[in-house]
Design a protein around this motif. Sequence first.
Motif, PDB file in Angstrom:
ATOM      1  N   TYR A   1     -54.458  38.531   5.939  1.00 31.95           N
ATOM      2  CA  TYR A   1     -55.632  37.850   5.392  1.00 31.95           C
ATOM      3  C   TYR A   1     -55.995  38.389   4.010  1.00 31.95           C
ATOM      4  CZ  TYR A   1     -56.674  35.545   9.853  1.00 31.95           C
ATOM      5  OH  TYR A   1     -56.628  34.743  10.977  1.00 31.95           O
ATOM      6  N   ASP A   2     -56.127  39.689   3.891  1.00 30.57           N
ATOM      7  CA  ASP A   2     -56.662  40.259   2.654  1.00 30.57           C
ATOM      8  C   ASP A   2     -55.664  40.284   1.509  1.00 30.57           C
ATOM      9  OD1 ASP A   2     -59.160  40.758   3.793  1.00 30.57           O
ATOM     10  OD2 ASP A   2     -58.542  42.704   4.568  1.00 30.57           O
ATOM     11  N   TYR A   3     -54.405  40.535   1.799  1.00 31.99           N
ATOM     12  CA  TYR A   3     -53.418  40.681   0.730  1.00 31.99           C
ATOM     13  C   TYR A   3     -52.970  39.346   0.145  1.00 31.99           C
ATOM     14  CZ  TYR A   3     -53.062  45.705   1.300  1.00 31.99           C
ATOM     15  OH  TYR A   3     -53.347  47.052   1.332  1.00 31.99           O
ATOM     16  N   VAL A   4     -53.388  38.240   0.743  1.00 35.67           N
ATOM     17  CA  VAL A   4     -53.037  36.933   0.188  1.00 35.67           C
ATOM     18  C   VAL A   4     -54.195  36.322  -0.600  1.00 35.67           C
ATOM     19  CG1 VAL A   4     -51.281  36.418   1.919  1.00 35.67           C
ATOM     20  CG2 VAL A   4     -53.663  35.811   2.380  1.00 35.67           C
TER      21      VAL A   4
ATOM     22  N   LEU B   1     -73.183  30.566  -3.297  1.00 34.69           N
ATOM     23  CA  LEU B   1     -72.645  30.892  -1.978  1.00 34.69           C
ATOM     24  C   LEU B   1     -71.235  31.457  -2.083  1.00 34.69           C
ATOM     25  CD1 LEU B   1     -72.984  30.719   1.148  1.00 34.69           C
ATOM     26  CD2 LEU B   1     -71.896  28.476   0.991  1.00 34.69           C
ATOM     27  N   ILE B   2     -70.403  30.870  -2.947  1.00 35.07           N
ATOM     28  CA  ILE B   2     -69.059  31.407  -3.171  1.00 35.07           C
ATOM     29  C   ILE B   2     -69.151  32.865  -3.588  1.00 35.07           C
ATOM     30  CG2 ILE B   2     -67.020  31.270  -4.660  1.00 35.07           C
ATOM     31  CD1 ILE B   2     -67.446  28.257  -4.816  1.00 35.07           C
ATOM     32  N   HIS B   3     -70.053  33.131  -4.510  1.00 35.71           N
ATOM     33  CA  HIS B   3     -70.247  34.499  -4.999  1.00 35.71           C
ATOM     34  C   HIS B   3     -70.722  35.424  -3.881  1.00 35.71           C
ATOM     35  CE1 HIS B   3     -71.712  37.866  -7.373  1.00 35.71           C
ATOM     36  NE2 HIS B   3     -72.917  37.683  -6.867  1.00 35.71           N
ATOM     37  N   GLU B   4     -71.704  34.976  -3.127  1.00 38.97           N
ATOM     38  CA  GLU B   4     -72.295  35.847  -2.111  1.00 38.97           C
ATOM     39  C   GLU B   4     -71.291  36.182  -1.011  1.00 38.97           C
ATOM     40  OE1 GLU B   4     -75.213  38.380  -1.100  1.00 38.97           O
ATOM     41  OE2 GLU B   4     -75.164  37.054  -2.864  1.00 38.97           O
ATOM     42  N   ARG B   5     -70.500  35.218  -0.596  1.00 44.62           N
ATOM     43  CA  ARG B   5     -69.493  35.494   0.416  1.00 44.62           C
ATOM     44  C   ARG B   5     -68.409  36.427  -0.123  1.00 44.62           C
ATOM     45  NH1 ARG B   5     -69.372  32.987   5.149  1.00 44.62           N
ATOM     46  NH2 ARG B   5     -67.112  33.265   5.355  1.00 44.62           N
ATOM     47  N   GLN B   6     -68.050  36.258  -1.374  1.00 46.63           N
ATOM     48  CA  GLN B   6     -67.033  37.135  -1.957  1.00 46.63           C
ATOM     49  C   GLN B   6     -67.487  38.590  -1.935  1.00 46.63           C
ATOM     50  OE1 GLN B   6     -66.209  36.434  -6.132  1.00 46.63           O
ATOM     51  NE2 GLN B   6     -64.208  37.463  -6.026  1.00 46.63           N
TER      52      GLN B   6
ATOM     53  N   ALA C   1     -66.188  41.156   1.305  1.00 41.11           N
ATOM     54  CA  ALA C   1     -64.966  41.636   0.657  1.00 41.11           C
ATOM     55  C   ALA C   1     -64.142  42.494   1.611  1.00 41.11           C
ATOM     56  CB  ALA C   1     -65.321  42.435  -0.594  1.00 41.11           C
ATOM     57  N   GLY C   2     -62.856  42.213   1.675  1.00 39.73           N
ATOM     58  CA  GLY C   2     -61.957  43.000   2.495  1.00 39.73           C
ATOM     59  C   GLY C   2     -62.114  42.799   3.987  1.00 39.73           C
ATOM     60  N   GLU C   3     -62.749  41.719   4.387  1.00 41.88           N
ATOM     61  CA  GLU C   3     -62.970  41.461   5.805  1.00 41.88           C
ATOM     62  C   GLU C   3     -62.185  40.245   6.311  1.00 41.88           C
ATOM     63  OE1 GLU C   3     -67.090  41.875   7.172  1.00 41.88           O
ATOM     64  OE2 GLU C   3     -67.580  42.662   5.175  1.00 41.88           O
TER      65      GLU C   3
ATOM     66  N   THR D   1     -61.872  53.434  14.029  1.00 38.47           N
ATOM     67  CA  THR D   1     -63.046  52.660  13.641  1.00 38.47           C
ATOM     68  C   THR D   1     -62.888  51.207  14.080  1.00 38.47           C
ATOM     69  OG1 THR D   1     -63.279  54.057  11.676  1.00 38.47           O
ATOM     70  CG2 THR D   1     -64.560  52.019  11.740  1.00 38.47           C
ATOM     71  N   ASN D   2     -63.870  50.701  14.796  1.00 41.33           N
ATOM     72  CA  ASN D   2     -63.807  49.328  15.302  1.00 41.33           C
ATOM     73  C   ASN D   2     -63.834  48.314  14.165  1.00 41.33           C
ATOM     74  OD1 ASN D   2     -63.888  50.472  17.812  1.00 41.33           O
ATOM     75  ND2 ASN D   2     -65.857  49.595  18.406  1.00 41.33           N
ATOM     76  N   LEU D   3     -63.064  47.254  14.341  1.00 41.92           N
ATOM     77  CA  LEU D   3     -63.018  46.180  13.358  1.00 41.92           C
ATOM     78  C   LEU D   3     -63.993  45.084  13.777  1.00 41.92           C
ATOM     79  CD1 LEU D   3     -61.210  45.555  10.805  1.00 41.92           C
ATOM     80  CD2 LEU D   3     -60.027  43.935  12.290  1.00 41.92           C
ATOM     81  N   ARG D   4     -64.923  44.734  12.894  1.00 45.17           N
ATOM     82  CA  ARG D   4     -65.901  43.682  13.186  1.00 45.17           C
ATOM     83  C   ARG D   4     -65.354  42.349  12.664  1.00 45.17           C
ATOM     84  NH1 ARG D   4     -67.079  49.270  12.906  1.00 45.17           N
ATOM     85  NH2 ARG D   4     -69.313  49.666  12.977  1.00 45.17           N
ATOM     86  N   LEU D   5     -64.844  41.543  13.569  1.00 45.79           N
ATOM     87  CA  LEU D   5     -64.257  40.269  13.166  1.00 45.79           C
ATOM     88  C   LEU D   5     -65.301  39.221  12.834  1.00 45.79           C
ATOM     89  CD1 LEU D   5     -61.151  39.637  15.452  1.00 45.79           C
ATOM     90  CD2 LEU D   5     -61.257  40.616  13.163  1.00 45.79           C
ATOM     91  N   LEU D   6     -66.463  39.316  13.434  1.00 46.74           N
ATOM     92  CA  LEU D   6     -67.511  38.328  13.183  1.00 46.74           C
ATOM     93  C   LEU D   6     -68.853  39.030  13.249  1.00 46.74           C
ATOM     94  CD1 LEU D   6     -68.171  35.318  12.741  1.00 46.74           C
ATOM     95  CD2 LEU D   6     -68.250  35.051  15.225  1.00 46.74           C
TER      96      LEU D   6
END
Length: 495
Positions: free
Chosen positions: A72-75, A437-442, A446-448, A368-373
């Motif tokens: 997900y992140d590296y693409v 919204l695009i900005h805020e989600r970025q 980030a990295g999620e 460390t647990n990964l928070r998917l949502l």
Amino acid sequence: MKNLFKYTLYGLSLAICLVSCNEDEYLQFQDTNGLNAAVLEATPELQESAVVAIYSPFRSEGMYGRYGNLLYDYVSDELSISISGQPQLSRISEFLLDGTFDAPSGFYKAAYSGIAKANFVIDGSENYTTDPEFYEPLVAEAYFMRGVYYYILATRYGDVPIKIGESTSGFQPLSAQADVLQQAVADLKIGSEGMRTKGEQSIGRATNESAFAMLGKTYLYMKEYDEAYAAFNQVTSYSLVANYIDNFNVAGEFNDESLFEIDFRKGALDGIWGNNVGNNNSMSTLRSADYSGWGNSKPNPVMLEAYEDNDPRFEDTWWITGDTYGTGRTWGVDPDVGDFSGPTNGNITMKKYSSYIEDDIHTQDNGTNLRLLRYADVLLMKAETELYRSGGSLSGAIALMNQVRSRPSVNMPLYGSADMDAAGYPVSSVDQAFEALIHERQIELAGEGKRFLDLQRWGLDVEYLFITGIKPNYTLERKFLPIPTEQIDTNPLID
């Protein structure tokens, strides 16, 4: 403190492996074992164990033990092309994967392993003789998990086979992505209607509101905004935590912001790979090693440029020279206390989920647990539905985005203020609010693992990745991962 779920999950997952169909055979859509779920019919403990085992593929190397993070992140445009000597990372980042590579193959196999485990519970539940009030929420949870796996397959592979029970045993042809998403919707609806609530569910497992959130997320991907909004409206028992960093450290695990969390434990079994019992039973993750320990998560310049001045989320997302890590060491100055070379001066790397947040030493088996949502993601997705649903509210969308910015540890200027207008993010129209919204989600996510699918469903992937030159090999033909070659070779119904 890690709860007992970390210790019991391994035993339960191992137990279900003894009664479920062979994983490799299932992936070829052949069940030669002839086993059934009769062993679960009158045994509540085994019914619970069988459901818990559906979560185990998420912790495998193929998924969030390792490759699920990278795919997900590296693409996306968050990270620069890796200069690592690891060919998997470079191939992922450069969109040069084929069906023979471990990453897309492992991810695909893990998802179908989860579907097999879910089907085992669902198919056998018709004969359960225990109290329906006990087992019906468990069966609904199995539907939820199956829906999550199908969402993953549809959004990352496109057209894939649908396997939903004995009526579709044997080889299956590819189903259109739209049909796979509809299957995910059907499963997630059952989960949302029947799963345990937040107050009833065991810590570490999804709730009915987790299912509503995933249902909304799936509808949003399908651009069915009214349905997505209705689903998000059912998420009422979660809230933002005060400290942003608590979504990515050990101390904040299972907090009120986390709707779906993958449970890991440092040092579990035989290292990250779990060689003594198989990858699906590993309970630790290489996320920290890949992203911060080995320094592979170099941020793309456009990612760094997106941050507003003084946004605290920058420091909570990236390690930079002078940061304090572990018990008080200085990033870029003090070396790692182990045999690893340690933090490097001037090397900006990912801080989220890093073992260095709490430890002085780099670990390859991070817990460390990964928070998917998490709830912030839900708020921002709901804001998007407000912009585009029938009768939506611009002011409502802005208010939802501002909730995320108002977190005490963030406390950034609010959209609609003179400061944000001056910063280049006015919100006086739907189009302007969408840019905000695009900005805020970025920034917030980030990295999620969210950015790549965001760009795709917004139709901005070619513009942001290819036209900018950030991912010169990206094309629409490469938006989906390749189906493993071995699956194509063994399934005569896949063209």
